[in-house]
Scaffold this motif. Structure first.
Motif, PDB file in Angstrom:
ATOM      1  N   LYS A  51      -5.306   8.375   0.421  1.00 49.07           N
ATOM      2  CA  LYS A  51      -4.732   9.550   1.070  1.00 49.07           C
ATOM      3  C   LYS A  51      -3.798  10.333   0.153  1.00 49.07           C
ATOM      4  N   ILE A  52      -2.854   9.630  -0.470  1.00 48.57           N
ATOM      5  CA  ILE A  52      -1.835  10.314  -1.272  1.00 48.57           C
ATOM      6  C   ILE A  52      -1.624   9.546  -2.574  1.00 48.57           C
ATOM      7  N   LYS A  53      -1.528  10.304  -3.657  1.00 42.57           N
ATOM      8  CA  LYS A  53      -1.145   9.731  -4.948  1.00 42.57           C
ATOM      9  C   LYS A  53       0.166  10.388  -5.358  1.00 42.57           C
ATOM     10  N   THR A  72       6.167   5.415 -12.813  1.00 38.48           N
ATOM     11  CA  THR A  72       5.667   4.440 -11.858  1.00 38.48           C
ATOM     12  C   THR A  72       4.669   5.164 -10.965  1.00 38.48           C
ATOM     13  N   TYR A  73       3.536   4.517 -10.720  1.00 38.07           N
ATOM     14  CA  TYR A  73       2.446   5.140  -9.979  1.00 38.07           C
ATOM     15  C   TYR A  73       2.297   4.496  -8.598  1.00 38.07           C
ATOM     16  N   PHE A  74       2.100   5.336  -7.575  1.00 40.99           N
ATOM     17  CA  PHE A  74       1.935   4.859  -6.210  1.00 40.99           C
ATOM     18  C   PHE A  74       0.730   5.538  -5.579  1.00 40.99           C
ATOM     19  N   THR A  75       0.036   4.795  -4.713  1.00 42.08           N
ATOM     20  CA  THR A  75      -1.066   5.355  -3.946  1.00 42.08           C
ATOM     21  C   THR A  75      -0.935   4.901  -2.501  1.00 42.08           C
ATOM     22  N   THR A  76      -1.120   5.843  -1.581  1.00 42.34           N
ATOM     23  CA  THR A  76      -1.115   5.531  -0.154  1.00 42.34           C
ATOM     24  C   THR A  76      -2.552   5.476   0.333  1.00 42.34           C
ATOM     25  N   PHE A  77      -2.889   4.387   0.997  1.00 40.52           N
ATOM     26  CA  PHE A  77      -4.220   4.193   1.560  1.00 40.52           C
ATOM     27  C   PHE A  77      -4.124   4.260   3.078  1.00 40.52           C
ATOM     28  N   ALA A 110      -0.592   2.353   4.138  1.00 47.06           N
ATOM     29  CA  ALA A 110       0.208   1.456   3.305  1.00 47.06           C
ATOM     30  C   ALA A 110       0.251   2.036   1.893  1.00 47.06           C
ATOM     31  N   GLU A 111       1.441   1.994   1.294  1.00 45.50           N
ATOM     32  CA  GLU A 111       1.604   2.485  -0.063  1.00 45.50           C
ATOM     33  C   GLU A 111       1.741   1.301  -1.008  1.00 45.50           C
ATOM     34  N   PHE A 117      -5.839  -6.313  -1.123  1.00 41.93           N
ATOM     35  CA  PHE A 117      -4.407  -6.473  -1.338  1.00 41.93           C
ATOM     36  C   PHE A 117      -3.939  -7.803  -0.775  1.00 41.93           C
ATOM     37  N   GLN A 118      -2.758  -8.199  -1.190  1.00 42.40           N
ATOM     38  CA  GLN A 118      -2.153  -9.448  -0.723  1.00 42.40           C
ATOM     39  C   GLN A 118      -0.680  -9.168  -0.470  1.00 42.40           C
ATOM     40  N   GLY A 119      -0.314  -9.044   0.789  1.00 42.53           N
ATOM     41  CA  GLY A 119       1.058  -8.678   1.137  1.00 42.53           C
ATOM     42  C   GLY A 119       1.321  -7.257   0.689  1.00 42.53           C
ATOM     43  N   THR A 120       2.327  -7.085  -0.168  1.00 36.92           N
ATOM     44  CA  THR A 120       2.629  -5.750  -0.704  1.00 36.92           C
ATOM     45  C   THR A 120       2.018  -5.561  -2.093  1.00 36.92           C
ATOM     46  N   ARG A 121       1.206  -6.507  -2.529  1.00 35.58           N
ATOM     47  CA  ARG A 121       0.629  -6.484  -3.873  1.00 35.58           C
ATOM     48  C   ARG A 121      -0.769  -5.865  -3.858  1.00 35.58           C
ATOM     49  N   TYR A 122      -0.943  -4.768  -4.571  1.00 34.61           N
ATOM     50  CA  TYR A 122      -2.249  -4.136  -4.749  1.00 34.61           C
ATOM     51  C   TYR A 122      -3.075  -5.001  -5.685  1.00 34.61           C
TER      52      TYR A 122
END
Length: 131
Positions: A57-59, A84-89, A97-98, A119-124
């Motif tokens: 959805k969002i990068k 730092t790079y983030f992606t929202t799915f 979840a980001e 993913f595993q918890g908050t880990r992509y």
């Protein structure tokens, strides 16, 4: 005459206490951050590894700039930055979840991509684009 031992003594009494308090505060912040990081790592390790359908959805990026200035005739000026790079799915349920991802992964993804997010918890872990 000046009273050398009177009015300036408070500085020699208060300064070490103040410096000690600052040191203790910094030490506590470091310890709290360490335990917080270890706690999150443990939660991720104990979480199930999930692979679910998702849409990118969002990068976004977060750029931190660093400047170092050493002068007095040494003339060392260095500037740096880290990104730092983030992606929202978004999942089929509409929940989002980001995740923090690598720059390489960030470059491979486009908003609107459909596929399977692992993913595993908050880990992509991975995103496999649907053909």
């Amino acid at each position: 005459m000046y009273d050398v031992g009177g009015s300036g003594d408070w500085l020699f009494t208060v300064a070490p206490i103040f410096i000690g308090i600052i040191f203790v505060i910094i030490f506590i912040v470091i310890i709290v951050n360490l335990f917080s990081g270890l706690s999150q790592w443990k939660k991720n390790e104990e979480s199930p590894r999930l692979s679910v359908p998702a849409i990118v959805k969002i990068k976004r990026t977060n750029v931190t700039r660093n400047s170092h200035l050493h002068d007095h005739n040494n003339n060392v000026h260095s500037h740096g930055s880290s990104t730092t790079y983030f992606t929202t799915f978004e999942f089929e349920s509409g929940d989002r979840a980001e995740f923090r991802i690598s720059g390489k992964e960030f470059g491979m993804l486009a908003e609107g991509d459909i596929g399977t997010l692992t993913f595993q918890g908050t880990r992509y872990i991975d995103f496999t684009r649907k053909d």
